[in-house]
Design an enzyme around this catalytic site. Structure first.
Site: not given
Lengths: 160, 207
Positions: A23, A29, A46
């Site tokens: 990711t 995040c 995520h």
């Protein structure tokens, strides 16, 4: 030949060894990596926001939130043969990209906090953490070893 | 009826925002010309509703390093504006004023980062003043906050805001002509939805 499977923002995926999950550019995040060592099943979510109960509207995407996103990831891994009791977690991200005080900008910290509470609720131990501070991180989560590789622009890559 | 998400904006709404952008960019060009001491023009900006992945890809992909300048808006309308300056844009500014390009975006000198902040300040104020004077509103802007990092990580900040109300963001492309060569910058506008209702209401555009 091992594949790299990319997980977008507010999304989640799983792989089996020898594949790797990736990711890119986590800011506020949080990337939640779950691993079942016995089955060599890896999952990555995520996470964008802390709690689904705080959603004003638009909660059709449950993967955005720590509580509903992690729940879905665990369910998905279990459906593929992993055991929830055997899982461990590694987490990365939750940075504060702009340095000011207001709550919006502490979303990274709130995300980390929510992720930890949710994992604790499932009895899943966090064995490595690369969180907070003020920079973006890209995560590769290796399905064969359960190692989380964290890359950032100006810092050395960490293998944890 | 009221606007609940960016997805609900129709062509008329986008046209109005483009016209505001046009006036704002015109103001920004004059202010930049003064700062940079050279002729500066601007093309009509494009205004689009983009989702997160598309916005990030448009800005060079999640790991592309760029400068982000975040401005908070408050008063009669509220929200945030995020400017993204690519390395070339930032370097053209420092080249023009200090005679040298930026060596490393993530390790700018104090002079470099204050110049870039000032450019963001000028551009932000230009847009906001355009909105304020067209709609007869009082709008305050914060001092811009600057960071340089991966585009994906920078965009996660407005993303968190727009995730609460929709999957799309208002994405504005600016193209300036400075000293006869073109440079581009991008702005992401994340208004509170209530604010869009207020804005269109004041301008007499039905929602």
């Amino acid at each position: 030949m091992a594949d790299i499977v990319t997980v977008g923002i507010a999304d989640l995926k799983t792989v089996k060894a020898p594949d790797t999950l990736a990711t890119y550019a986590l800011g506020s995040c949080v990337g939640v990596c779950l691993y079942d060592k016995e089955k060599k099943i890896a999952g990555l979510a995520h996470i964008m926001l802390p709690w689904s109960s705080e959603a004003v509207q638009n909660i059709e995407n449950k993967r955005r939130y720590a509580d509903t996103g992690i729940a879905e990831l665990i369910d998905l891994m279990v459906s593929q043969g992993a055991s929830a009791a055997g899982m461990t977690a590694k987490i990365a991200g939750g940075a504060k990209m702009f340095s000011v005080g207001s709550s919006v900008f502490n979303i990274g910290e709130r995300n980390i906090d929510a992720v930890k509470k949710v994992l604790a609720g499932y009895g899943i131990r966090i064995t490595a953490e690369e969180t907070g501070l003020n920079f973006g991180r890209t995560v590769f989560f290796h399905g064969d070893t359960g190692i989380m590789e964290v890359r950032s622009a100006m810092r050395e890559t960490k293998m944890v | 009826m009221s606007i609940q998400s960016i997805e609900q904006l129709n062509e008329t709404h986008i046209d109005v925002l483009r016209e505001i952008g046009n006036i704002g960019s015109g103001n920004a060009a004059s202010a930049l010309a003064e700062l940079l001491q050279c002729p500066t023009r601007i093309n009509v900006p494009s205004v689009r509703a983009l989702d997160f992945e598309n916005a990030v890809n448009y800005l060079g992909g999640p790991e592309n390093i760029a400068v982000g300048l975040l401005v908070n808006i408050s008063g009669d309308i509220s929200g945030m504006m995020l400017y993204i300056f690519q390395e070339d844009f930032a370097s053209r500014m420092t080249e023009r004023l200090f005679g040298s390009r930026i060596k490393n975006l993530m390790d700018m000198s104090e002079m470099e980062s204050s110049l870039i902040s000032e450019v963001g300040n000028i551009m932000g104020a230009s847009y906001i003043n355009a909105i304020a004077s067209l709609a007869g509103m009082r709008i305050d802007v914060s001092v811009p906050m600057l960071t340089a990092d991966m585009v994906g990580a920078i965009l996660s900040v407005p993303a968190v805001e727009f995730a609460k109300v929709g999957d799309k963001v208002l994405f504005i492309d600016d193209s300036f002509i400075i000293d006869d060569s073109e440079i581009k910058s991008n702005m992401i506008l994340v208004p509170e939805m209530r604010s869009l209702d207020t804005l269109f209401g004041r301008l007499g555009v039905s929602v």
